[in-house]
Design a protein around this motif. Structure first.
Motif, PDB file in Angstrom:
ATOM      1  N   ASN A  80      -1.601 -17.579 -22.721  1.00  0.00           N
ATOM      2  CA  ASN A  80      -0.664 -16.892 -23.613  1.00  0.00           C
ATOM      3  C   ASN A  80       0.636 -17.668 -23.770  1.00  0.00           C
ATOM      4  OD1 ASN A  80      -2.574 -14.896 -23.837  1.00  0.00           O
ATOM      5  ND2 ASN A  80      -1.545 -13.451 -22.467  1.00  0.00           N
ATOM      6  N   SER A  81       1.084 -18.287 -22.665  1.00  0.00           N
ATOM      7  CA  SER A  81       2.315 -19.089 -22.731  1.00  0.00           C
ATOM      8  C   SER A  81       2.141 -20.287 -23.649  1.00  0.00           C
ATOM      9  CB  SER A  81       2.712 -19.564 -21.330  1.00  0.00           C
ATOM     10  OG  SER A  81       3.013 -18.477 -20.489  1.00  0.00           O
ATOM     11  N   MET A  82       0.971 -20.922 -23.558  1.00  0.00           N
ATOM     12  CA  MET A  82       0.715 -22.089 -24.395  1.00  0.00           C
ATOM     13  C   MET A  82       0.631 -21.693 -25.869  1.00  0.00           C
ATOM     14  SD  MET A  82       0.347 -25.347 -23.854  1.00  0.00           S
ATOM     15  CE  MET A  82       1.074 -25.937 -25.358  1.00  0.00           C
ATOM     16  N   ILE A  83      -0.003 -20.572 -26.150  1.00  0.00           N
ATOM     17  CA  ILE A  83      -0.085 -20.069 -27.531  1.00  0.00           C
ATOM     18  C   ILE A  83       1.310 -19.752 -28.052  1.00  0.00           C
ATOM     19  CG2 ILE A  83      -0.852 -18.112 -28.951  1.00  0.00           C
ATOM     20  CD1 ILE A  83      -3.387 -18.037 -27.201  1.00  0.00           C
ATOM     21  N   GLY A  84       2.097 -19.043 -27.227  1.00  0.00           N
ATOM     22  CA  GLY A  84       3.461 -18.704 -27.627  1.00  0.00           C
ATOM     23  C   GLY A  84       4.314 -19.936 -27.866  1.00  0.00           C
ATOM     24  N   GLY A  85       4.100 -20.976 -27.046  1.00  0.00           N
ATOM     25  CA  GLY A  85       4.838 -22.222 -27.230  1.00  0.00           C
ATOM     26  C   GLY A  85       4.533 -22.877 -28.563  1.00  0.00           C
ATOM     27  N   TYR A  86       3.255 -22.912 -28.930  1.00  0.00           N
ATOM     28  CA  TYR A  86       2.879 -23.487 -30.229  1.00  0.00           C
ATOM     29  C   TYR A  86       3.521 -22.707 -31.383  1.00  0.00           C
ATOM     30  CZ  TYR A  86      -0.628 -26.976 -28.843  1.00  0.00           C
ATOM     31  OH  TYR A  86      -1.247 -28.102 -28.357  1.00  0.00           O
ATOM     32  N   LEU A  87       3.471 -21.378 -31.293  1.00  0.00           N
ATOM     33  CA  LEU A  87       4.018 -20.554 -32.362  1.00  0.00           C
ATOM     34  C   LEU A  87       5.528 -20.710 -32.465  1.00  0.00           C
ATOM     35  CD1 LEU A  87       1.854 -17.373 -31.763  1.00  0.00           C
ATOM     36  CD2 LEU A  87       1.721 -18.909 -33.736  1.00  0.00           C
ATOM     37  N   LYS A  88       6.168 -20.843 -31.317  1.00  0.00           N
ATOM     38  CA  LYS A  88       7.616 -21.035 -31.324  1.00  0.00           C
ATOM     39  C   LYS A  88       7.994 -22.324 -32.039  1.00  0.00           C
ATOM     40  CE  LYS A  88      11.631 -21.328 -28.269  1.00  0.00           C
ATOM     41  NZ  LYS A  88      12.123 -21.346 -26.874  1.00  0.00           N
ATOM     42  N   CYS A  89       7.158 -23.338 -31.917  1.00  0.00           N
ATOM     43  CA  CYS A  89       7.430 -24.641 -32.549  1.00  0.00           C
ATOM     44  C   CYS A  89       6.825 -24.753 -33.946  1.00  0.00           C
ATOM     45  CB  CYS A  89       6.900 -25.764 -31.662  1.00  0.00           C
ATOM     46  SG  CYS A  89       7.666 -25.827 -30.027  1.00  0.00           S
ATOM     47  N   LYS A 119       6.501 -14.002 -37.593  1.00  0.00           N
ATOM     48  CA  LYS A 119       7.625 -14.946 -37.602  1.00  0.00           C
ATOM     49  C   LYS A 119       7.444 -16.038 -38.644  1.00  0.00           C
ATOM     50  CE  LYS A 119      10.039 -18.268 -34.634  1.00  0.00           C
ATOM     51  NZ  LYS A 119      10.064 -18.925 -33.307  1.00  0.00           N
ATOM     52  N   LEU A 120       6.197 -16.499 -38.825  1.00  0.00           N
ATOM     53  CA  LEU A 120       5.918 -17.591 -39.753  1.00  0.00           C
ATOM     54  C   LEU A 120       5.553 -17.101 -41.153  1.00  0.00           C
ATOM     55  CD1 LEU A 120       3.922 -19.909 -37.315  1.00  0.00           C
ATOM     56  CD2 LEU A 120       6.299 -20.133 -38.018  1.00  0.00           C
ATOM     57  N   GLY A 121       5.673 -15.787 -41.386  1.00  0.00           N
ATOM     58  CA  GLY A 121       5.477 -15.250 -42.722  1.00  0.00           C
ATOM     59  C   GLY A 121       4.046 -14.966 -43.125  1.00  0.00           C
ATOM     60  N   CYS A 122       3.111 -15.018 -42.164  1.00  0.00           N
ATOM     61  CA  CYS A 122       1.695 -14.730 -42.475  1.00  0.00           C
ATOM     62  C   CYS A 122       1.447 -13.234 -42.286  1.00  0.00           C
ATOM     63  CB  CYS A 122       0.782 -15.547 -41.581  1.00  0.00           C
ATOM     64  SG  CYS A 122       1.071 -17.319 -41.675  1.00  0.00           S
ATOM     65  N   PHE A 123       1.997 -12.461 -43.203  1.00  0.00           N
ATOM     66  CA  PHE A 123       2.030 -11.006 -43.023  1.00  0.00           C
ATOM     67  C   PHE A 123       0.639 -10.382 -43.135  1.00  0.00           C
ATOM     68  CE2 PHE A 123       3.318  -6.642 -44.202  1.00  0.00           C
ATOM     69  CZ  PHE A 123       4.141  -6.403 -43.122  1.00  0.00           C
ATOM     70  N   GLU A 124      -0.131 -10.808 -44.115  1.00  0.00           N
ATOM     71  CA  GLU A 124      -1.470 -10.238 -44.315  1.00  0.00           C
ATOM     72  C   GLU A 124      -2.387 -10.572 -43.140  1.00  0.00           C
ATOM     73  OE1 GLU A 124      -3.101 -11.363 -48.037  1.00  0.00           O
ATOM     74  OE2 GLU A 124      -1.488 -10.449 -49.228  1.00  0.00           O
TER      75      GLU A 124
END
Length: 485
Positions: A80-89, A119-124
């Motif tokens: 989960n930390s690695m996934i969150g890190g990718y999304l943060k960047c 956060k990245l605008g992929c609402f659907e």
């Protein structure tokens, strides 16, 4: 421990690494990583997990992934930390691949992806994932309800709120703040009223959000009531809350109320000073705004980029050209603040109002970013004030306006007005025709009225208000009576 030569063991470092991650202490974190390698703890699974999470928080995603791949046994928290890190960047594709390759996903895994999509605008995509989740916790509901309040449909936000199995303070805050950020001010105040009715005590974030709503709506009675609630319940008025109250009174037309409140704040921060400076500016007291700016610096408070927007606006309102130039240069050279599009808009407005059109044009050309609708609007406003008829001497202006907001009516309306001001009526009508053909609709005007702390909104030609149909029936009846006579 280091100074006293105490022995650090493998149990010490996970806590220190977590502290570095939370504080974003990058250099210290790297130094501690070196100490871990030196002491031979690199293969400890808990320390490895801590290092991955730390580098992910730092934004050094390549280093985090390198460490992640070296760990033979990875727990769910590490994934989960690695996934969150990718999304943060901003690495959405890498996060998706990692998420899909997980053997055992938990609700935290889904929440990480949900938050990233929003956060990245992929609402659907976020909505689809939410519907597919095998289990949801209060964080899942908070993410989606808040996202709908801020970016999507207010009706869906209310629906999710009603369906949520648990309503904690975080959910109330997510939706109220979301409504405020999404300009659904009436919904935010309605939910705030419901919250108080259920006996939930609001936090500072909620109070700041609802005061912002009152500012935008001009709901002075509601703002008065919230201020009274703050005083009655002994809520400490810190810099942010104080700034929100000052802003509310200023925008609701009660300047003296904001001045009295400002004087009572013991520990004034940059937000309070900035709100009061802006308040003086919008009420036409530009010289007082500039005096307060000087007092702020004398008091040792460092202005930020928003402060300079307020000060430049004050200069623009009274045509203080030289002072405006000084403030703009001070921001860059003394305070090392890079000008944003808002600062350039203020400067273009200042120069255009003073009929320094050529200088304004040169400033627009020198901007490091593309000028937006507001920059061109400021230039055009100055041209109209001084009766200039050279707004279309550079065809690139209209070309740039066309590229700006293809689905926003503002650019087309501005171009139509520019053509009209130059007596090019055929081109002006052409802009209106393009709007019709492309389905771009002009934003409807609306009016607001506050009655018994309830704000009623009426849009031009709109029938959404409960009393709208009755009003239109009355108008039709009056029209028929007039025709008879």
């Amino acid at each position: 421990m280091n100074r006293k030569d105490s022995i650090c063991d493998n149990l010490t470092f996970p806590f220190v690494l977590k502290a570095c991650a939370l504080l974003l202490a990058i250099e210290l974190g790297k130094s501690i990583h070196g100490k871990i390698v030196k002491m031979g703890f690199s293969s400890d699974p808990f320390i490895q997990s801590g290092l991955v999470r730390m580098y992910a928080e730092f934004g050094d995603i390549e280093k985090a992934r390198l460490l992640f791949d070296e760990i033979p046994e990875r727990d769910i928290v590490l994934w989960n930390s690695m996934i969150g890190g990718y999304l943060k960047c901003g690495g959405l594709e890498e996060a998706q691949q990692l998420f899909e390759s997980m053997q055992n996903k938990n609700v935290g895994s889904y929440n990480a992806m949900l938050g990233g999509y929003v956060k990245l605008g992929c609402f659907e995509t976020a909505s689809k994932l939410f519907n597919e989740m095998p289990d949801r916790d209060f964080i899942s509901w908070n993410i989606m309800a808040g996202a709908h309040a801020r970016l999507g449909s207010p009706e869906m936000a209310w629906k999710l709120f009603d369906e949520a199995p648990v309503r904690n303070l975080a959910m109330w805050s997510a939706i109220i703040c979301g409504f405020s950020q999404g300009s659904h001010f009436g919904d935010a105040l309605q939910m705030f009223k419901q919250m108080l009715g259920e006996g939930i005590v609001p936090n500072r974030a909620i109070l700041v959000s609802v005061l912002s709503c009152c500012s935008h709506l001009g709901a002075l009675e509601q703002g008065f009531w919230i201020h009274g609630y703050i005083e009655k319940h002994g809520v400490e008025v810190d810099d942010i809350l104080g700034a929100s109250l000052i802003d509310m009174y200023c925008k609701c037309g009660l300047l003296q109320g904001s001045i009295s409140l400002f004087d009572k704040i013991n520990k004034k921060g940059v937000s309070s000073w900035t709100s009061m400076i802006y308040g003086f500016a919008i009420h036409g007291h530009s010289l007082k705004a500039l005096e307060l700016f000087s007092e702020m610096k004398s008091a040792g408070t460092r202005p930020n980029r928003i402060t300079f927007v307020a000060v430049l606006s004050a200069c623009s309102h009274v045509g203080l050209i030289d002072r405006g130039r000084e403030v703009f240069n001070e921001m860059i050279q003394v305070h090392n603040i890079k000008p944003t599009i808002e600062h350039y808009t203020c400067m273009v407005d200042l120069l255009s109002r003073a009929n320094l059109i050529d200088e304004a044009r040169q400033l627009i050309k020198a901007m490091p970013m593309k000028p937006d609708l507001f920059v061109w609007g400021a230039l055009h406003g100055g041209l109209r004030i001084h009766g200039e008829r050279k707004c279309l001497e550079d065809e690139s202006v209209t070309e740039e306006l066309t590229k700006l907001e293809p689905k926003d009516s503002g650019a087309y309306i501005l171009m139509s007005n520019i053509y009209a001001s130059n007596n090019q009526w055929e081109n002006s009508l052409k802009m209106r025709k393009i709007m019709e053909e492309t389905g771009v609709k002009k934003n409807l005007g609306c009016s607001l009225i506050e009655v018994d702390q309830i704000v009623h909104e009426f849009s031009a030609g709109g029938r959404l208000h409960p009393h709208a149909e009755h009003i239109y029936d009355m108008l039709d009846h009056i029209y028929r009576e007039i025709q008879i006579f």
